[in-house]
Design a protein around this motif. Sequence first.
Motif, short mmCIF file in Angstrom:
data_model
loop_
_atom_site.label_atom_id
_atom_site.label_comp_id
_atom_site.label_asym_id
_atom_site.label_seq_id
_atom_site.Cartn_x
_atom_site.Cartn_y
_atom_site.Cartn_z
N LYS A 1 34.07 38.32 25.59
CA LYS A 1 34.98 38.06 24.47
C LYS A 1 34.77 36.64 23.97
N ASN A 2 35.24 36.39 22.74
CA ASN A 2 35.21 35.06 22.18
C ASN A 2 36.40 34.94 21.23
N ASP A 3 37.24 33.92 21.45
CA ASP A 3 38.43 33.72 20.61
C ASP A 3 38.12 33.01 19.30
N ASP A 4 37.04 32.27 19.23
CA ASP A 4 36.67 31.51 18.03
C ASP A 4 37.86 30.73 17.47
N THR B 1 36.86 36.49 15.78
CA THR B 1 37.10 36.77 17.20
C THR B 1 36.48 38.11 17.55
N LYS C 1 25.91 38.24 20.46
CA LYS C 1 25.74 36.99 19.71
C LYS C 1 24.94 37.22 18.43
N GLY D 1 40.61 37.30 21.50
CA GLY D 1 39.51 38.01 22.14
C GLY D 1 39.98 38.90 23.26
#
Length: 116
Positions: A60-63, A48, A29, A69
Amino acid sequence: MQIYDGIISDRGSKYAVSGGACGSEAEAKAFVKELCRKKKFAKATHNTWGVVLPDGMPLKNDDGESGAGMVILRMLEREGVTGQIVVVTRWYGGKHLGGDRFRHVQDAVRYYLDRL
């Protein structure tokens, strides 16, 4: 932090890939927060990311870029890369890319991994 900007351009959308060492969720983060301190990246449509932490935990983070992600995470797992966060940034160019967006995410991750 390694940043490779302007590596892919398609129908107005532009992509960059960034990455660096990452050992925890807090570090992941913090990495994305630091990247977004750069005005250009803060204004991106999607940042991402994926990382396999040294203990084997995947994050993971797809944003907003649904599924991206997971694409990053699968590539890291397949290559056996741990402790490296990879962020694929997209600036939307006004035209939908459909499935090509996943190919671009893969190409961006490959670009980064080839330079590790």
